[in-house]
Enzyme design. Structure first.
Site, mmCIF file in Angstrom:
data_model
loop_
_atom_site.group_PDB
_atom_site.id
_atom_site.type_symbol
_atom_site.label_atom_id
_atom_site.label_comp_id
_atom_site.label_asym_id
_atom_site.label_seq_id
_atom_site.Cartn_x
_atom_site.Cartn_y
_atom_site.Cartn_z
ATOM 1 N N CYS A 265 9.771 1.740 -11.611
ATOM 2 C CA CYS A 265 10.505 2.076 -12.831
ATOM 3 C C CYS A 265 11.979 1.457 -12.185
ATOM 4 C CB CYS A 265 10.436 3.226 -13.160
ATOM 5 S SG CYS A 265 8.936 3.485 -14.102
ATOM 6 N N GLY A 267 14.819 -0.013 -13.102
ATOM 7 C CA GLY A 267 16.531 0.195 -13.532
ATOM 8 C C GLY A 267 17.160 1.540 -12.908
ATOM 9 N N GLY A 270 19.563 0.615 -8.135
ATOM 10 C CA GLY A 270 19.982 0.997 -6.894
ATOM 11 C C GLY A 270 18.925 1.270 -5.728
ATOM 12 N N LYS A 271 17.827 1.680 -5.995
ATOM 13 C CA LYS A 271 16.951 1.950 -4.917
ATOM 14 C C LYS A 271 16.383 0.726 -4.815
ATOM 15 C CE LYS A 271 15.641 6.546 -6.276
ATOM 16 N NZ LYS A 271 16.606 6.758 -7.389
ATOM 17 N N ASP A 316 5.620 -3.171 -18.951
ATOM 18 C CA ASP A 316 5.411 -1.748 -19.211
ATOM 19 C C ASP A 316 4.633 -1.181 -17.839
ATOM 20 O OD1 ASP A 316 4.422 0.878 -19.597
ATOM 21 O OD2 ASP A 316 3.782 0.155 -21.786
ATOM 22 N N ASP A 333 10.149 5.915 -9.169
ATOM 23 C CA ASP A 333 11.268 6.812 -9.753
ATOM 24 C C ASP A 333 11.120 6.991 -11.129
ATOM 25 O OD1 ASP A 333 13.373 8.219 -10.032
ATOM 26 O OD2 ASP A 333 14.974 6.768 -9.098
ATOM 27 N N CYS A 386 14.234 12.831 -10.646
ATOM 28 C CA CYS A 386 15.573 13.407 -10.484
ATOM 29 C C CYS A 386 15.689 14.708 -11.271
ATOM 30 C CB CYS A 386 16.863 12.531 -10.789
ATOM 31 S SG CYS A 386 18.270 13.198 -10.470
#
Length: 449
Positions: A265, A267, A270-271, A316, A333, A386
């Protein structure tokens, strides 16, 4: 006056969030540009806008006690202005007469003279007590209903207070510290793209190194875009906690080979940029998967300039179209409530509801099954959210692993070297009040067969 421009910018952000369902972190930079605000004036606008959004639930209760009609019946621009005035009176050092007069003028400009007279009367009533005084008046007793008291005094919905208490093992002293930390503005943390930028370059431009991530630096003031490394895509904004969980996946040992990594995932990227930079140095390749095209474009932008042969795929992730057991390391993530980033998303606490958790949990479990299907025996999956909500973290992993003998939990703590207060393991939960990071959760899982 610039102070009035700062209030105008903050008010515009409140209206965008209320009327247009905008995101404050996108609306605020646009408002600052429109009003040509920089430095202290931009800082004032940001504090007024973000602070008002954080405290909105408590401010609404106080406003409701000071008017004779339901606040839902107030003209929406008037209500937003009253919230802005309440924040100035109760949570800043702005002199009360200035907080009242500037807010009344704001209402006069944007609503009408009658609304301005009402605002003057309401704000004078609000200013008769400080926030603790209003808590004593309106909140449940701390002794009788600590959750209700905390919810009012620290401006969090009750369900979030309960979720944080559960995640902290019922420690109410630490719970209050966590709630306070959610209301402290978060600094801007950058991550350099390995092989494209250096922390030393950021430090020379005025940043300071992060405490634990070797790729991070904190910008104390000003827009990060003023740094050449950010403008040129060699560094980007990324919380240190996000860096740490990605680095844990990258450094925990796997049986060779170690050449193909998957970001399920990806978007906004950054990671993916951090992992891709590390892989490029060893000749490996990253597949970054993102379901939404606009977010996939952001991932591609983050990877632009990296010399490695990496790929961005719009797909997906719950229905993988790649071979089983095809990757050595997989980062998931997972989409979540975002309760770990309430410092950065001031309106999020009032937009989310307990009903969101069940749907996200089903998605998280489905994605974790896909991640475990995608990794080869001997490889690693990092399940990351998160959010500290137990229904999105440890219990998701527990449920997915129940009855499976082909996956083992790996103690993640050794792969966050130097980071204190990581608990009993094997999973890791970071916290704003303990670590100064977003509340990132990490479980490392090794497929054994």
């Amino acid at each position: 006056m610039k102070g009035d421009s700062s209030r105008e910018a903050a008010f515009e952000v409140l209206r965008a969030v209320s009327a247009d369902d905008a995101y404050a972190n996108l609306a605020m930079p646009a408002a600052l540009r429109r009003h040509e605000l920089r430095g202290r004036d931009a800082g004032l606008a940001t504090e007024l806008g973000y602070g008002t959004l954080r405290g909105q639930g408590s401010y609404d209760a106080i406003i409701a006690a000071c008017v004779t009609r339901p606040i839902e019946d107030l003209d929406p621009p008037l209500l937003d202005a009253l919230r802005l005035g309440a924040h100035q009176l109760l949570a800043t050092r702005i002199p009360p007469h200035a907080a009242v007069s500037t807010t009344v003028n704001l209402v006069r400009r944007h609503v009408n003279e009658g609304a301005a007279r009402l605002a003057n009367a309401v704000l004078r009533r609000i200013g008769e007590r400080d926030l603790d005084g209003w808590a004593a008046e309106l909140a449940p007793s701390r002794d009788d209903d600590l959750t209700g008291y905390f919810a009012f005094r620290h401006a969090h919905p009750m369900w979030i207070v309960r979720a944080l208490r559960d995640a902290l093992g019922g420690d109410d002293v630490e719970l209050e510290a966590a709630l306070r930390a959610d209301n402290e503005p978060a600094g801007v943390t950058l991550a350099v793209r390995p092989g494209r930028g250096t922390v030393e370059e950021l430090v020379e431009a005025g940043a300071r190194p992060t405490r634990w991530s070797p790729y991070g630096a904190v910008v104390e003031s000003g827009s990060p875009a003023r740094l050449a490394a950010v403008r040129e895509g060699r560094a980007g904004v990324q919380d240190e906690g996000s860096q740490l969980v990605a680095l844990a996946l990258a450094t925990a040992p796997v049986d060779p080979p170690d050449e193909r990594w998957l970001d399920l995932c990806a978007g906004p990227g950054g990671k993916a940029a951090l992992l891709a930079g590390l892989l490029t140095q060893t000749g490996g390749r990253l597949l970054a998967v993102e379901q939404h095209e606009h977010r996939a474009r952001l991932v591609a932008q983050s990877l632009a300039g990296d010399l490695g042969e990496h790929e961005v795929l719009v797909a997906d992730a719950t229905q993988p179209n790649w071979p089983e057991a095809d990757f050595d390391r997989v980062l998931l993530d997972a989409p979540c409530t975002g309760l770990g980033a309430l410092r950065r998303r001031p309106e999020a606490r009032w937009r989310r509801s307990p009903g969101d958790v069940a749907g996200l949990r089903r998605l998280q479990a489905g994605l974790l099954r896909s991640a475990l299907w995608s990794v080869r025996p001997g490889g690693l999956v990092a399940y990351v959210t998160c959010s500290p909500h137990l229904a999105e973290t440890v219990t998701v992993v527990d449920d997915v692993l129940a009855g499976r003998s082909d996956v083992e939990r790996v103690d993640a703590r050794p792969y966050l070297p130097g980071v204190p207060d990581l608990g009993d393991g094997p999973d890791v939960q970071l916290w704003p009040h303990r670590h100064g990071t977003d509340a990132m959760y990490l479980a490392l899982l090794r497929r054994t067969e």
